[in-house]
Design an enzyme around this catalytic site. Structure first.
Site, PDB file in Angstrom:
ATOM      1  N   TRP A  74      -2.673  -2.734  -1.714  1.00  0.00           N
ATOM      2  CA  TRP A  74      -2.365  -4.160  -1.768  1.00  0.00           C
ATOM      3  C   TRP A  74      -3.292  -4.780  -0.730  1.00  0.00           C
ATOM      4  O   TRP A  74      -3.137  -4.544   0.466  1.00  0.00           O
ATOM      5  CB  TRP A  74      -0.904  -4.410  -1.406  1.00  0.00           C
ATOM      6  CG  TRP A  74      -0.494  -5.840  -1.556  1.00  0.00           C
ATOM      7  CD1 TRP A  74      -0.146  -6.471  -2.710  1.00  0.00           C
ATOM      8  CD2 TRP A  74      -0.369  -6.813  -0.514  1.00  0.00           C
ATOM      9  NE1 TRP A  74       0.183  -7.790  -2.443  1.00  0.00           N
ATOM     10  CE2 TRP A  74       0.061  -8.024  -1.120  1.00  0.00           C
ATOM     11  CE3 TRP A  74      -0.573  -6.795   0.866  1.00  0.00           C
ATOM     12  CZ2 TRP A  74       0.275  -9.195  -0.388  1.00  0.00           C
ATOM     13  CZ3 TRP A  74      -0.349  -7.957   1.591  1.00  0.00           C
ATOM     14  CH2 TRP A  74       0.066  -9.136   0.966  1.00  0.00           C
ATOM     15  N   ARG A  81       4.097  -0.584  -4.634  1.00  0.00           N
ATOM     16  CA  ARG A  81       3.684  -0.983  -3.280  1.00  0.00           C
ATOM     17  C   ARG A  81       2.325  -1.681  -3.260  1.00  0.00           C
ATOM     18  O   ARG A  81       1.885  -2.155  -2.205  1.00  0.00           O
ATOM     19  CB  ARG A  81       3.638   0.244  -2.366  1.00  0.00           C
ATOM     20  CG  ARG A  81       4.957   0.940  -2.221  1.00  0.00           C
ATOM     21  CD  ARG A  81       4.840   2.139  -1.316  1.00  0.00           C
ATOM     22  NE  ARG A  81       4.601   1.744   0.061  1.00  0.00           N
ATOM     23  CZ  ARG A  81       5.552   1.481   0.936  1.00  0.00           C
ATOM     24  NH1 ARG A  81       6.815   1.567   0.584  1.00  0.00           N
ATOM     25  NH2 ARG A  81       5.239   1.145   2.167  1.00  0.00           N
ATOM     26  N   GLU A 126       8.095 -15.692  -9.723  1.00  0.00           N
ATOM     27  CA  GLU A 126       7.349 -14.497  -9.306  1.00  0.00           C
ATOM     28  C   GLU A 126       6.939 -13.593 -10.461  1.00  0.00           C
ATOM     29  O   GLU A 126       5.933 -12.906 -10.368  1.00  0.00           O
ATOM     30  CB  GLU A 126       8.090 -13.711  -8.218  1.00  0.00           C
ATOM     31  CG  GLU A 126       9.273 -12.931  -8.688  1.00  0.00           C
ATOM     32  CD  GLU A 126       9.927 -12.129  -7.571  1.00  0.00           C
ATOM     33  OE1 GLU A 126       9.211 -11.521  -6.769  1.00  0.00           O
ATOM     34  OE2 GLU A 126      11.171 -12.104  -7.525  1.00  0.00           O
ATOM     35  N   LYS A 182       6.059  -4.626  -3.522  1.00  0.00           N
ATOM     36  CA  LYS A 182       7.380  -4.464  -2.928  1.00  0.00           C
ATOM     37  C   LYS A 182       7.221  -3.981  -1.486  1.00  0.00           C
ATOM     38  O   LYS A 182       6.220  -3.383  -1.153  1.00  0.00           O
ATOM     39  CB  LYS A 182       8.177  -3.438  -3.737  1.00  0.00           C
ATOM     40  CG  LYS A 182       9.661  -3.637  -3.577  1.00  0.00           C
ATOM     41  CD  LYS A 182      10.419  -3.054  -4.721  1.00  0.00           C
ATOM     42  CE  LYS A 182      11.906  -3.281  -4.561  1.00  0.00           C
ATOM     43  NZ  LYS A 182      12.311  -4.630  -4.914  1.00  0.00           N
ATOM     44  N   HIS A 211      17.628 -37.313  -4.183  1.00  0.00           N
ATOM     45  CA  HIS A 211      16.894 -37.723  -2.979  1.00  0.00           C
ATOM     46  C   HIS A 211      15.418 -37.357  -3.069  1.00  0.00           C
ATOM     47  O   HIS A 211      14.753 -37.252  -2.032  1.00  0.00           O
ATOM     48  CB  HIS A 211      17.535 -37.089  -1.737  1.00  0.00           C
ATOM     49  CG  HIS A 211      18.935 -37.554  -1.492  1.00  0.00           C
ATOM     50  ND1 HIS A 211      19.239 -38.841  -1.100  1.00  0.00           N
ATOM     51  CD2 HIS A 211      20.122 -36.918  -1.639  1.00  0.00           C
ATOM     52  CE1 HIS A 211      20.551 -38.973  -0.983  1.00  0.00           C
ATOM     53  NE2 HIS A 211      21.115 -37.818  -1.313  1.00  0.00           N
ATOM     54  N   LYS A 263      12.962 -15.842  -8.974  1.00  0.00           N
ATOM     55  CA  LYS A 263      12.745 -14.805  -9.998  1.00  0.00           C
ATOM     56  C   LYS A 263      11.777 -15.300 -11.065  1.00  0.00           C
ATOM     57  O   LYS A 263      10.859 -14.607 -11.459  1.00  0.00           O
ATOM     58  CB  LYS A 263      14.058 -14.406 -10.687  1.00  0.00           C
ATOM     59  CG  LYS A 263      15.021 -13.537  -9.949  1.00  0.00           C
ATOM     60  CD  LYS A 263      14.579 -12.114  -9.706  1.00  0.00           C
ATOM     61  CE  LYS A 263      13.847 -11.983  -8.396  1.00  0.00           C
ATOM     62  NZ  LYS A 263      14.626 -11.700  -7.229  1.00  0.00           N
ATOM     63  N   GLU A 292      17.448 -18.510  -5.991  1.00  0.00           N
ATOM     64  CA  GLU A 292      17.118 -17.167  -6.459  1.00  0.00           C
ATOM     65  C   GLU A 292      16.628 -17.198  -7.913  1.00  0.00           C
ATOM     66  O   GLU A 292      15.667 -16.509  -8.263  1.00  0.00           O
ATOM     67  CB  GLU A 292      18.351 -16.262  -6.291  1.00  0.00           C
ATOM     68  CG  GLU A 292      18.206 -14.841  -6.790  1.00  0.00           C
ATOM     69  CD  GLU A 292      17.086 -14.046  -6.133  1.00  0.00           C
ATOM     70  OE1 GLU A 292      16.498 -14.513  -5.140  1.00  0.00           O
ATOM     71  OE2 GLU A 292      16.767 -12.965  -6.647  1.00  0.00           O
ATOM     72  N   CYS A 312       0.843  -1.185   0.000  1.00  0.00           N
ATOM     73  CA  CYS A 312       0.000   0.000   0.000  1.00  0.00           C
ATOM     74  C   CYS A 312       0.884   1.244   0.000  1.00  0.00           C
ATOM     75  O   CYS A 312       1.860   1.328   0.738  1.00  0.00           O
ATOM     76  CB  CYS A 312      -0.955   0.101   1.182  1.00  0.00           C
ATOM     77  SG  CYS A 312      -2.211  -1.163   1.211  1.00  0.00           S
ATOM     78  N   ASN A 338      -1.936   2.684   5.350  1.00  0.00           N
ATOM     79  CA  ASN A 338      -1.058   1.565   5.001  1.00  0.00           C
ATOM     80  C   ASN A 338      -0.761   0.837   6.301  1.00  0.00           C
ATOM     81  O   ASN A 338      -0.288   1.453   7.255  1.00  0.00           O
ATOM     82  CB  ASN A 338       0.234   2.124   4.380  1.00  0.00           C
ATOM     83  CG  ASN A 338       1.326   1.079   4.248  1.00  0.00           C
ATOM     84  OD1 ASN A 338       1.044  -0.105   4.138  1.00  0.00           O
ATOM     85  ND2 ASN A 338       2.560   1.516   4.258  1.00  0.00           N
ATOM     86  N   GLY A 339      -1.058  -0.467   6.357  1.00  0.00           N
ATOM     87  CA  GLY A 339      -0.811  -1.222   7.588  1.00  0.00           C
ATOM     88  C   GLY A 339      -2.063  -1.973   8.006  1.00  0.00           C
ATOM     89  O   GLY A 339      -2.960  -2.195   7.188  1.00  0.00           O
TER      90      GLY A 339
HETATM   91  C1  F6R Z   1      11.796 -11.161  -4.681  1.00  0.00           C
HETATM   92  C2  F6R Z   1      11.736 -10.124  -3.668  1.00  0.00           C
HETATM   93  C3  F6R Z   1      11.330 -10.508  -2.290  1.00  0.00           C
HETATM   94  C4  F6R Z   1      12.112  -9.661  -1.262  1.00  0.00           C
HETATM   95  C5  F6R Z   1      11.578  -9.927   0.144  1.00  0.00           C
HETATM   96  C6  F6R Z   1      12.383  -9.185   1.189  1.00  0.00           C
HETATM   97  O1  F6R Z   1      12.246 -10.654  -5.899  1.00  0.00           O
HETATM   98  O2  F6R Z   1      11.983  -8.988  -3.943  1.00  0.00           O
HETATM   99  O3  F6R Z   1      11.491 -11.865  -2.055  1.00  0.00           O
HETATM  100  O4  F6R Z   1      13.464  -9.988  -1.348  1.00  0.00           O
HETATM  101  O5  F6R Z   1      10.250  -9.536   0.221  1.00  0.00           O
HETATM  102  O6  F6R Z   1      12.361  -7.821   0.949  1.00  0.00           O
HETATM  103  P1  F6R Z   1      13.415  -6.862   1.599  1.00  0.00           P
HETATM  104  O7  F6R Z   1      14.738  -7.169   1.006  1.00  0.00           O
HETATM  105  O8  F6R Z   1      12.946  -5.484   1.257  1.00  0.00           O
HETATM  106  O9  F6R Z   1      13.397  -7.119   3.070  1.00  0.00           O
END
Ligand code: F6R
Length: 609
Positions: free
Chosen positions: A74, A27, A489, A604, A505, A486, A482, A2, A100-101
């Site tokens: 969000w 966000r 997501e 994010k 395994h 990527k 990773e 948000c 937000n929250g």
């Molecule tokens: C994936 C991604 C998330 C963040 C996770 C932690 O591409 O961006 O998995 O890495 O939400 O976020 P931060 O680093 O901001 O604590």
């Protein structure tokens, strides 16, 4: 998670809020809305979906005024819908709130307010706020006092912005747990969850502390602390530029951020390296303390944890300190063992991730020291940690983390070498060798980026698959995690990463001609073991995509697709391997028509647990 904005000033409120929301769209993009106070009345517009939907609505139904607030959502409480979209209002539409929250006691407040005759339209927790404020205004309190009383009733964590007809030229705000910034331009003020929204028109900003609240008006900013005492505003210059937060010539921010990585590395090296040694000028811990640390506990989430897993190998290898890694959300609930010489390390791009922050608080409650690796050094984690290391990746706005990941890995490597050197564990020639290779990483990355067309071919093959497996060992086991994260997501292809040794395994059962296997096998100690994994997959008709060192003819011959990275020390290889894996996810998502910067269901900065 948000985004909220507020504006008071001479410019078109609608335009400033809209641009602000566009900058905060990372966000959350389930719905968006704004409320503007003009001619003594509050008007609102809301739309489900991305900000572009709100923009369309505003074209037909523009808004006029000098004060306004906006929100990109969000969804937490209640599905994405117009009725659940912010701003939320009281019955007479004289108070508007963006939030937000989460208000943790909203159910209790909702039932109390319902008993008082208030009617709720949405399923959100936020809607209690306008009704509460309404109640206190009805009881005869001034808008300032009504707002303060409302805050005292709200539990949980939040950032709030409120406008009210009775406070014609004011925006009320409060911060408890979720980030909020007050910024000023020329005779104008902006409120925002994050810096990108204020960069276009503001010169300096106040990063509100937890518990602070107040209001902005044309006369200035008034801030109180949680106890109700006036706080002197601490203005800090905004150093981020418009170019930093704009996608420029790139189609998506994620691609821009992938391409920024060589420059990020040059910046890090310029700041941290001289001819012979490593420097962390911002690190508050002295050498004596660092040399005495007996155990390191790394806790982080998602991509940041993947970086932490590589960091663990560096720290054990170069600093010889026993190191554990865990998801923050697990670590804090498993009653972790503590000892006087333990150091808790938090890693976070945003510095606002609720789980990691809770982990830091858990560590402090257990009297452990906390060092955080952070990209946002004005964040809550920065304030709550005992010391920090600045990742220096520059603002990362693309939802999928890219440059912050490689910056995390690089800073962890430098940190481990730094501590190892303090402890006299690394001969200076060995350190010099690694550092001289590291200095070549930016050019090596540029070479990889130039070769992006060969990744496009792999993406065209991958686009129709439903599942993909990523395999790596030691330094590149976290790279496999990773790479899989990527891909899933942003392209929505199911992908899992495994340690190569674990393949037989269980996960091997998944392999078929429709389930490709990405083998990460740069030159080094584990390369031959990765060839065994390749053979195991091949024998089950799995198509092989390999990431190899330039000129590795043996693996090339065995692979259906391959991507070559420049030759480097194995310890540095995760930094290079990351780039083709990021590009693979990116181009696969593009092939599948996905909106790379707005992956479904995600946002994010995950500020809820
Ligand atoms: C994936 C991604 C998330 C963040 C996770 C932690 O591409 O961006 O998995 O890495 O939400 O976020 P931060 O680093 O901001 O604590």
């Amino acid at each position: 998670m948000c985004g909220i904005v507020g504006y008071i000033g001479p410019k078109s409120v609608e335009s400033v809020l809209l641009v602000g929301l566009q900058k905060l769209e990372y966000r959350g993009y389930d719905s968006a809305g704004m409320a503007v106070l003009g001619d003594g009345e509050i008007a609102t517009r809301k739309a489900v979906g991305k900000i572009a939907e709100l923009q369309k609505l505003l074209k037909n139904q523009p808004m006029f005024g000098t004060v306004g607030i906006g929100h990109s959502r969000w969804a937490t409480h209640g599905e994405p819908s117009t009725v659940n979209a912010h701003p939320h209002l009281n019955k007479q539409h004289t108070i508007a709130v963006v939030h937000n929250g989460v208000f943790e006691n909203y159910a209790k407040l909702r039932s109390e307010l319902t008993d008082d005759g208030y009617v709720f339209l949405s399923e959100t927790d936020t809607e209690v706020a306008p009704h509460l404020m309404d109640k206190y205004l009805e009881e005869g309190f001034s808008p300032e006092e009504a707002f303060a009383r409302m805050l005292r009733r709200l539990d949980g964590q939040y950032a709030l912005a409120v406008i009210a007809e009775k406070a014609n030229q004011k925006i009320f705000f409060a911060r408890k747990g979720s980030p909020l910034i007050v910024a000023r331009g020329k005779s104008e003020y902006l409120l925002s969850s994050d810096i990108p929204a204020v960069v276009p028109i503001c010169e300096d900003a106040i990063y509100l502390e937890n518990g602070e609240w107040g209001y902005v008006s044309p006369e200035g900013v008034t801030i109180f602390n949680a106890a109700g005492d006036i706080v002197t505003p601490k203005w800090e210059p905004i150093t981020v530029s418009i170019e930093d937060v704009d996608k420029g010539e790139f189609e998506y921010l994620m691609l821009k951020e992938i391409y920024e990585q060589p420059d990020v590395f040059e910046r890090i090296f310029k700041e941290r390296l001289d001819e012979t040694f490593i420097h962390f000028p911002e690190l508050k811990f002295g050498k004596e303390y660092l040399a005495r640390v007996g155990r390191i506990l790394i806790q982080a989430c998602g991509t940041s944890l993947n970086a932490g897993m590589i960091g663990r190998i560096y720290i054990e290898q170069f600093s010889r300190i026993s190191t554990e890694t865990d998801y923050s959300s697990e670590w804090r609930y498993r009653n972790p063992l503590t000892s006087g010489d333990s150091l808790v390390v938090g890693i976070s791009q945003s510095g606002e991730t609720a789980d990691t922050l809770a982990g830091i608080r858990e560590a402090k409650a257990k009297f452990m020291r906390v060092l955080s690796f952070l990209n946002n050094v004005n964040s809550t984690m920065a304030r709550e940690s005992d010391a920090l290391i600045n990742l220096m990746a520059g603002p990362e706005i693309g939802v999928a983390s890219t440059k912050a990941f490689t910056a995390q890995v690089a800073n962890l490597l430098l940190f481990s070498l730094y501590v190892g050197s303090i402890k006299w564990l690394i001969p200076s020639e060995e350190r010099a060798k690694i550092l001289s290779e590291l200095r070549m990483v930016p050019d090596m990355m540029r070479k990889i980026l130039k070769n992006h067309d060969s990744i496009k071919k792999i993406a065209a093959f991958l686009k129709d698959k439903n599942d993909t497996i990523f395999l790596g060992r030691t330094y590149n086991y976290p790279s496999a995690l990773e790479g899989a994260l990527k891909l899933k997501e942003i392209s929505y292809i199911h992908a899992s990463g495994y340690a190569g040794g674990e393949f037989k395994h269980g996960p091997l059962a998944l392999v078929s001609e429709n389930v490709p296997v990405v083998i990460i096998a740069p030159k080094g100690e584990i390369r031959t073991k990765m060839i065994s994994n390749l053979k195991e997959a091949q024998a089950r008709k799995g198509k092989i995509i390999s990431i190899i060192t330039e000129g590795d003819e043996e693996i090339k011959k065995e692979s259906d697709f391959y991507f070559e990275i420049p030759e480097c020390d194995e310890s540095i290889s995760p930094l290079l391997v990351a780039v083709p894996l990021q590009l693979l996810a990116y181009y696969t998502a593009i092939e599948r028509g996905c909106d790379v910067d707005r992956p479904r269901n995600l946002a994010k900065a995950v500020t809820v647990e």
